[in-house]
Design a protein around this motif. Structure first.
Motif, mmCIF file in Angstrom:
data_model
loop_
_atom_site.group_PDB
_atom_site.id
_atom_site.type_symbol
_atom_site.label_atom_id
_atom_site.label_comp_id
_atom_site.label_asym_id
_atom_site.label_seq_id
_atom_site.Cartn_x
_atom_site.Cartn_y
_atom_site.Cartn_z
ATOM 1 N N VAL A 65 0.839 -1.205 0.000
ATOM 2 C CA VAL A 65 0.000 0.000 0.000
ATOM 3 C C VAL A 65 0.873 1.255 0.000
ATOM 4 O O VAL A 65 0.610 2.214 -0.735
ATOM 5 C CB VAL A 65 -0.973 -0.017 1.199
ATOM 6 C CG1 VAL A 65 -1.647 1.322 1.401
ATOM 7 C CG2 VAL A 65 -2.012 -1.117 1.011
ATOM 8 N N PHE A 66 1.946 1.237 0.810
ATOM 9 C CA PHE A 66 2.866 2.376 0.845
ATOM 10 C C PHE A 66 3.462 2.622 -0.538
ATOM 11 O O PHE A 66 3.546 3.762 -0.997
ATOM 12 C CB PHE A 66 3.963 2.114 1.881
ATOM 13 C CG PHE A 66 4.983 3.200 1.996
ATOM 14 C CD1 PHE A 66 4.684 4.401 2.612
ATOM 15 C CD2 PHE A 66 6.272 3.024 1.504
ATOM 16 C CE1 PHE A 66 5.628 5.407 2.733
ATOM 17 C CE2 PHE A 66 7.223 4.021 1.619
ATOM 18 C CZ PHE A 66 6.900 5.212 2.238
ATOM 19 N N SER A 67 3.858 1.541 -1.216
ATOM 20 C CA SER A 67 4.456 1.680 -2.551
ATOM 21 C C SER A 67 3.471 2.246 -3.559
ATOM 22 O O SER A 67 3.825 3.095 -4.375
ATOM 23 C CB SER A 67 4.956 0.326 -3.051
ATOM 24 O OG SER A 67 5.965 -0.157 -2.217
ATOM 25 N N VAL A 68 2.243 1.764 -3.514
ATOM 26 C CA VAL A 68 1.249 2.224 -4.473
ATOM 27 C C VAL A 68 0.877 3.680 -4.195
ATOM 28 O O VAL A 68 0.848 4.513 -5.112
ATOM 29 C CB VAL A 68 0.000 1.312 -4.440
ATOM 30 C CG1 VAL A 68 -1.141 1.917 -5.239
ATOM 31 C CG2 VAL A 68 0.342 -0.073 -4.968
ATOM 32 N N VAL A 69 0.597 3.999 -2.927
ATOM 33 C CA VAL A 69 0.140 5.352 -2.588
ATOM 34 C C VAL A 69 1.204 6.391 -2.891
ATOM 35 O O VAL A 69 0.897 7.469 -3.408
ATOM 36 C CB VAL A 69 -0.318 5.412 -1.114
ATOM 37 C CG1 VAL A 69 -0.543 6.840 -0.658
ATOM 38 C CG2 VAL A 69 -1.580 4.589 -0.925
ATOM 39 N N ARG A 70 2.472 6.090 -2.623
ATOM 40 C CA ARG A 70 3.509 7.100 -2.857
ATOM 41 C C ARG A 70 3.739 7.369 -4.335
ATOM 42 O O ARG A 70 4.404 8.341 -4.692
ATOM 43 C CB ARG A 70 4.807 6.718 -2.139
ATOM 44 C CG ARG A 70 5.563 5.587 -2.764
ATOM 45 C CD ARG A 70 6.729 5.084 -1.949
ATOM 46 N NE ARG A 70 7.502 6.144 -1.361
ATOM 47 C CZ ARG A 70 8.763 6.045 -1.006
ATOM 48 N NH1 ARG A 70 9.415 4.910 -1.183
ATOM 49 N NH2 ARG A 70 9.410 7.048 -0.476
ATOM 50 N N ASN A 71 3.209 6.509 -5.206
ATOM 51 C CA ASN A 71 3.337 6.709 -6.654
ATOM 52 C C ASN A 71 2.099 7.328 -7.285
ATOM 53 O O ASN A 71 2.088 7.585 -8.481
ATOM 54 C CB ASN A 71 3.665 5.379 -7.333
ATOM 55 C CG ASN A 71 5.099 4.972 -7.116
ATOM 56 O OD1 ASN A 71 6.012 5.597 -7.638
ATOM 57 N ND2 ASN A 71 5.303 3.965 -6.301
ATOM 58 N N LEU A 72 1.065 7.580 -6.487
ATOM 59 C CA LEU A 72 -0.142 8.214 -7.006
ATOM 60 C C LEU A 72 -0.117 9.704 -6.710
ATOM 61 O O LEU A 72 0.558 10.149 -5.789
ATOM 62 C CB LEU A 72 -1.375 7.564 -6.359
ATOM 63 C CG LEU A 72 -1.594 6.083 -6.706
ATOM 64 C CD1 LEU A 72 -2.744 5.520 -5.890
ATOM 65 C CD2 LEU A 72 -1.837 5.915 -8.193
ATOM 66 N N PRO A 73 -0.860 10.499 -7.496
ATOM 67 C CA PRO A 73 -0.816 11.957 -7.296
ATOM 68 C C PRO A 73 -1.204 12.398 -5.895
ATOM 69 O O PRO A 73 -0.596 13.298 -5.335
ATOM 70 C CB PRO A 73 -1.811 12.485 -8.329
ATOM 71 C CG PRO A 73 -1.897 11.432 -9.374
ATOM 72 C CD PRO A 73 -1.652 10.131 -8.668
ATOM 73 N N GLY A 78 -0.745 10.855 -3.177
ATOM 74 C CA GLY A 78 0.228 10.395 -2.188
ATOM 75 C C GLY A 78 1.608 10.971 -2.402
ATOM 76 O O GLY A 78 2.603 10.455 -1.916
ATOM 77 N N SER A 79 1.681 12.091 -3.122
ATOM 78 C CA SER A 79 2.986 12.665 -3.445
ATOM 79 C C SER A 79 3.752 13.118 -2.203
ATOM 80 O O SER A 79 4.964 13.275 -2.236
ATOM 81 C CB SER A 79 2.836 13.830 -4.413
ATOM 82 O OG SER A 79 2.055 14.857 -3.826
ATOM 83 N N ALA A 80 3.048 13.316 -1.086
ATOM 84 C CA ALA A 80 3.734 13.691 0.154
ATOM 85 C C ALA A 80 4.606 12.541 0.653
ATOM 86 O O ALA A 80 5.560 12.775 1.398
ATOM 87 C CB ALA A 80 2.720 14.078 1.223
ATOM 88 N N LEU A 81 4.308 11.303 0.258
ATOM 89 C CA LEU A 81 5.102 10.145 0.679
ATOM 90 C C LEU A 81 6.256 9.864 -0.273
ATOM 91 O O LEU A 81 7.098 9.019 0.014
ATOM 92 C CB LEU A 81 4.215 8.908 0.781
ATOM 93 C CG LEU A 81 3.140 8.932 1.846
ATOM 94 C CD1 LEU A 81 2.258 7.695 1.751
ATOM 95 C CD2 LEU A 81 3.765 9.044 3.234
ATOM 96 N N ALA A 82 6.294 10.523 -1.404
ATOM 97 C CA ALA A 82 7.370 10.314 -2.380
ATOM 98 C C ALA A 82 8.627 11.025 -1.891
ATOM 99 O O ALA A 82 8.563 12.093 -1.275
ATOM 100 C CB ALA A 82 6.959 10.847 -3.742
ATOM 101 N N PRO A 83 9.786 10.432 -2.157
ATOM 102 C CA PRO A 83 11.041 11.080 -1.710
ATOM 103 C C PRO A 83 11.341 12.363 -2.480
ATOM 104 O O PRO A 83 10.899 12.594 -3.558
ATOM 105 C CB PRO A 83 12.109 10.023 -1.963
ATOM 106 C CG PRO A 83 11.515 9.044 -2.894
ATOM 107 C CD PRO A 83 10.028 9.177 -2.795
#
Length: 162
Positions: free
Chosen positions: A147-155, A157-162
């Motif tokens: 879920v973390f991987s999918v969400v960080r790659n969606l618009p 969830g951009s706050a979770l992207a590095p």
């Protein structure tokens, strides 16, 4: 010549040596506290060394560390992307930047610190560390990573992207 008179036939069979768990088996002496703590202390030394290296060699500067292959070839962030930047920020005491680089890694640091502390306390008391999690918990951990991987790659969830 009589076969029963040979020296090999006259020697008695050696007595069986009792194995572990046998009542007559010798009990090894308890290990000293220093010896029991060697593994947890050694593991912590390796972690401190790794964090020290990442703290000294900034992963924000290109050329020091390899690029994530998944990110390089697909443009998709894996659950570990930003982990080195997170460790660097964490080692410098910047928790906000550490969470921003990889929030899951920071949670992992806390979990591993608790496990290490439990391991050290149990080792000092002469008891082994046993982490017996049911398969459903391991599936849950895998689901959190997914879920973390999918969400960080969606618009959203951009706050979770590095």
């Amino acid at each position: 010549m009589d076969a029963s008179a040979s020296p090999a036939a006259a020697a008695p069979d050696p007595a069986p040596v009792p194995g572990p768990g046998h009542p007559a088996a010798p009990v090894p002496p308890p290990a000293s506290r220093l010896r029991r703590l060697a593994a947890p202390v050694g593991a912590m030394a390796a972690v401190v060394g790794a964090f020290g290296y990442v703290a000294a060699v900034d992963p924000n500067e290109p050329g020091h560390y390899p690029v994530c292959p998944l990110l390089r070839f697909t443009g998709v962030f894996c659950p570990g992307c930003g982990g080195l930047r997170s460790a660097h920020a964490f080692a410098h005491g910047d928790l906000a930047a550490a969470f921003g680089a990889n929030a899951l890694a920071v949670v992992g640091y806390a979990v591993l610190a608790v496990v290490w502390l439990l391991w050290t306390v149990r080792a000092s008391r002469g008891r082994p560390l046993r982490i017996g999690l049911a398969p459903r918990y391991w599936w849950g951990v895998g689901a959190v990573f997914l879920v973390f991987s999918v969400v960080r790659n969606l618009p959203f969830g951009s706050a979770l992207a590095p």
